[in-house]
Design an enzyme around this catalytic site. Sequence first.
Site, PDB file in Angstrom:
ATOM      1  N   ARG A 132      -9.441   0.750   8.763  1.00  0.00           N
ATOM      2  CA  ARG A 132      -9.027  -0.620   9.075  1.00  0.00           C
ATOM      3  C   ARG A 132     -10.167  -1.396   9.726  1.00  0.00           C
ATOM      4  O   ARG A 132     -10.067  -2.601   9.912  1.00  0.00           O
ATOM      5  CB  ARG A 132      -7.853  -0.604  10.038  1.00  0.00           C
ATOM      6  CG  ARG A 132      -6.482  -0.549   9.367  1.00  0.00           C
ATOM      7  CD  ARG A 132      -5.460  -0.360  10.457  1.00  0.00           C
ATOM      8  NE  ARG A 132      -4.185  -0.959  10.212  1.00  0.00           N
ATOM      9  CZ  ARG A 132      -3.153  -0.327   9.658  1.00  0.00           C
ATOM     10  NH1 ARG A 132      -3.291   0.894   9.214  1.00  0.00           N
ATOM     11  NH2 ARG A 132      -1.998  -0.933   9.538  1.00  0.00           N
ATOM     12  N   ARG A 173      11.958  -5.625   5.265  1.00  0.00           N
ATOM     13  CA  ARG A 173      11.746  -4.244   4.816  1.00  0.00           C
ATOM     14  C   ARG A 173      12.685  -3.255   5.514  1.00  0.00           C
ATOM     15  O   ARG A 173      12.912  -3.347   6.719  1.00  0.00           O
ATOM     16  CB  ARG A 173      10.289  -3.846   5.094  1.00  0.00           C
ATOM     17  CG  ARG A 173       9.992  -2.394   4.792  1.00  0.00           C
ATOM     18  CD  ARG A 173       8.537  -2.133   4.641  1.00  0.00           C
ATOM     19  NE  ARG A 173       7.809  -2.171   5.903  1.00  0.00           N
ATOM     20  CZ  ARG A 173       6.514  -1.888   5.998  1.00  0.00           C
ATOM     21  NH1 ARG A 173       5.813  -1.608   4.919  1.00  0.00           N
ATOM     22  NH2 ARG A 173       5.910  -1.946   7.165  1.00  0.00           N
ATOM     23  N   ARG A 231      -0.167  -8.450  13.575  1.00  0.00           N
ATOM     24  CA  ARG A 231      -0.808  -7.432  12.721  1.00  0.00           C
ATOM     25  C   ARG A 231      -1.699  -8.095  11.680  1.00  0.00           C
ATOM     26  O   ARG A 231      -2.790  -7.610  11.364  1.00  0.00           O
ATOM     27  CB  ARG A 231       0.266  -6.567  12.041  1.00  0.00           C
ATOM     28  CG  ARG A 231       0.890  -5.558  13.001  1.00  0.00           C
ATOM     29  CD  ARG A 231       2.244  -5.079  12.537  1.00  0.00           C
ATOM     30  NE  ARG A 231       2.211  -4.284  11.337  1.00  0.00           N
ATOM     31  CZ  ARG A 231       3.280  -4.055  10.562  1.00  0.00           C
ATOM     32  NH1 ARG A 231       4.459  -4.565  10.876  1.00  0.00           N
ATOM     33  NH2 ARG A 231       3.174  -3.329   9.485  1.00  0.00           N
ATOM     34  N   ARG A 286      11.511  -0.967  10.836  1.00  0.00           N
ATOM     35  CA  ARG A 286      10.452  -0.553  11.746  1.00  0.00           C
ATOM     36  C   ARG A 286      10.376  -1.505  12.934  1.00  0.00           C
ATOM     37  O   ARG A 286      10.546  -2.712  12.775  1.00  0.00           O
ATOM     38  CB  ARG A 286       9.108  -0.551  11.002  1.00  0.00           C
ATOM     39  CG  ARG A 286       8.845   0.763  10.302  1.00  0.00           C
ATOM     40  CD  ARG A 286       7.636   0.733   9.447  1.00  0.00           C
ATOM     41  NE  ARG A 286       6.446   0.155  10.080  1.00  0.00           N
ATOM     42  CZ  ARG A 286       5.243   0.128   9.521  1.00  0.00           C
ATOM     43  NH1 ARG A 286       5.075   0.649   8.323  1.00  0.00           N
ATOM     44  NH2 ARG A 286       4.215  -0.408  10.132  1.00  0.00           N
ATOM     45  N   LYS A 308       0.838  -1.212   0.000  1.00  0.00           N
ATOM     46  CA  LYS A 308       0.000   0.000   0.000  1.00  0.00           C
ATOM     47  C   LYS A 308       0.868   1.256   0.000  1.00  0.00           C
ATOM     48  O   LYS A 308       0.622   2.183  -0.761  1.00  0.00           O
ATOM     49  CB  LYS A 308      -0.930   0.034   1.220  1.00  0.00           C
ATOM     50  CG  LYS A 308      -1.919  -1.109   1.305  1.00  0.00           C
ATOM     51  CD  LYS A 308      -2.936  -0.892   2.408  1.00  0.00           C
ATOM     52  CE  LYS A 308      -2.358  -0.809   3.799  1.00  0.00           C
ATOM     53  NZ  LYS A 308      -1.728  -2.053   4.289  1.00  0.00           N
TER      54      LYS A 308
HETATM   55  P1  AMP Z   1       0.937   0.869   9.078  1.00  0.00           P
HETATM   56  O1  AMP Z   1       2.099   1.795   8.848  1.00  0.00           O
HETATM   57  O2  AMP Z   1      -0.263   1.236   8.263  1.00  0.00           O
HETATM   58  O3  AMP Z   1       1.320  -0.585   8.966  1.00  0.00           O
HETATM   59  O4  AMP Z   1       0.486   1.089  10.612  1.00  0.00           O
HETATM   60  C1  AMP Z   1       1.365   0.815  11.678  1.00  0.00           C
HETATM   61  C2  AMP Z   1       0.583   0.746  12.973  1.00  0.00           C
HETATM   62  O5  AMP Z   1      -0.054   2.016  13.229  1.00  0.00           O
HETATM   63  C3  AMP Z   1      -0.551  -0.267  12.988  1.00  0.00           C
HETATM   64  O6  AMP Z   1      -0.108  -1.582  13.298  1.00  0.00           O
HETATM   65  C4  AMP Z   1      -1.449   0.326  14.081  1.00  0.00           C
HETATM   66  O7  AMP Z   1      -0.921   0.075  15.379  1.00  0.00           O
HETATM   67  C5  AMP Z   1      -1.331   1.816  13.825  1.00  0.00           C
HETATM   68  N1  AMP Z   1      -2.362   2.284  12.857  1.00  0.00           N
HETATM   69  C6  AMP Z   1      -2.162   2.765  11.592  1.00  0.00           C
HETATM   70  N2  AMP Z   1      -3.320   3.073  11.000  1.00  0.00           N
HETATM   71  C7  AMP Z   1      -4.295   2.788  11.910  1.00  0.00           C
HETATM   72  C8  AMP Z   1      -5.705   2.858  11.893  1.00  0.00           C
HETATM   73  N3  AMP Z   1      -6.372   3.245  10.795  1.00  0.00           N
HETATM   74  N4  AMP Z   1      -6.369   2.475  13.008  1.00  0.00           N
HETATM   75  C9  AMP Z   1      -5.732   2.057  14.105  1.00  0.00           C
HETATM   76  N5  AMP Z   1      -4.392   1.937  14.178  1.00  0.00           N
HETATM   77  C10 AMP Z   1      -3.671   2.296  13.104  1.00  0.00           C
END
Ligand code: AMP
Length: 215
Positions: A88, A127, A171, A160, A13
């Site tokens: 999400r 990554r 996740r 990360r 994404k």
């Molecule tokens: P990502 O970079 O999209 O993989 O997000 C990393 C982490 O941020 C996720 O595992 C969640 O802990 C938090 N996070 C990101 N977007 C959301 C969302 N829309 N709702 C809740 N937590 C989020």
Amino acid sequence: MYLVLLGPPGAGKGTQAKRLAEKLNLPHISTGDILRQNVKLDTDLGRQAKGIMEKGLLVPDDLVAKMLDERFNNPDIKNGFILDGYPRTLPQAYSLDKILSAKGLAVDLVVYLDTSDQVIIKRLTGRLVCSKCGANFHTINMPPKVNGLCDSCQGSLYQRSDDNETTVRKRLEVYKQEVSSLIEYYKKAQKLHSLNADLGAEVVLKQIVELSAKV
Ligand code: AMP
């Protein structure tokens, strides 16, 4: 064009959103990036989110919705956005509709990047992310030209803290609990298009651009 990218962590994404943002001249809005920035700056929100993110769980809906609403006050979204990492959950999809409709806007297109668990785990545990421009690399599939440095801006690369196998599996589990209701919601609204994200990034990008041209 108001485009939402849906898909499991590691489906690409972020990579697609960055390229689309450049191609279509729209802002790339990633809730994960905004949250990480808050953690880095040690804001109130960052302090609340940090432990949750490290466990691979979801930050509470109300916090993320408020954060997004504030982000949408930036006039750079007047022609559209590429939204990555939100919604999400089904309540988040409702929140998104509500926040946008209060501004006279609506989601135009939802692209679901479908991929397998095996591909995801390999992609995420290898990554590397640039600390300066956010570009992604991979220890095996896409190593940087110089070890530890970004090819485009020479920023330092890091892994990360949630890209270890245990957190990645968590996740994925969280993602799977929530995704089917989201898919149903956008299918019903006739906004959903699924793409096979195991194909190369260029192929997927081309397909998304084609879909967006039809909106
Ligand atoms: P990502 O970079 O999209 O993989 O997000 C990393 C982490 O941020 C996720 O595992 C969640 O802990 C938090 N996070 C990101 N977007 C959301 C969302 N829309 N709702 C809740 N937590 C989020």
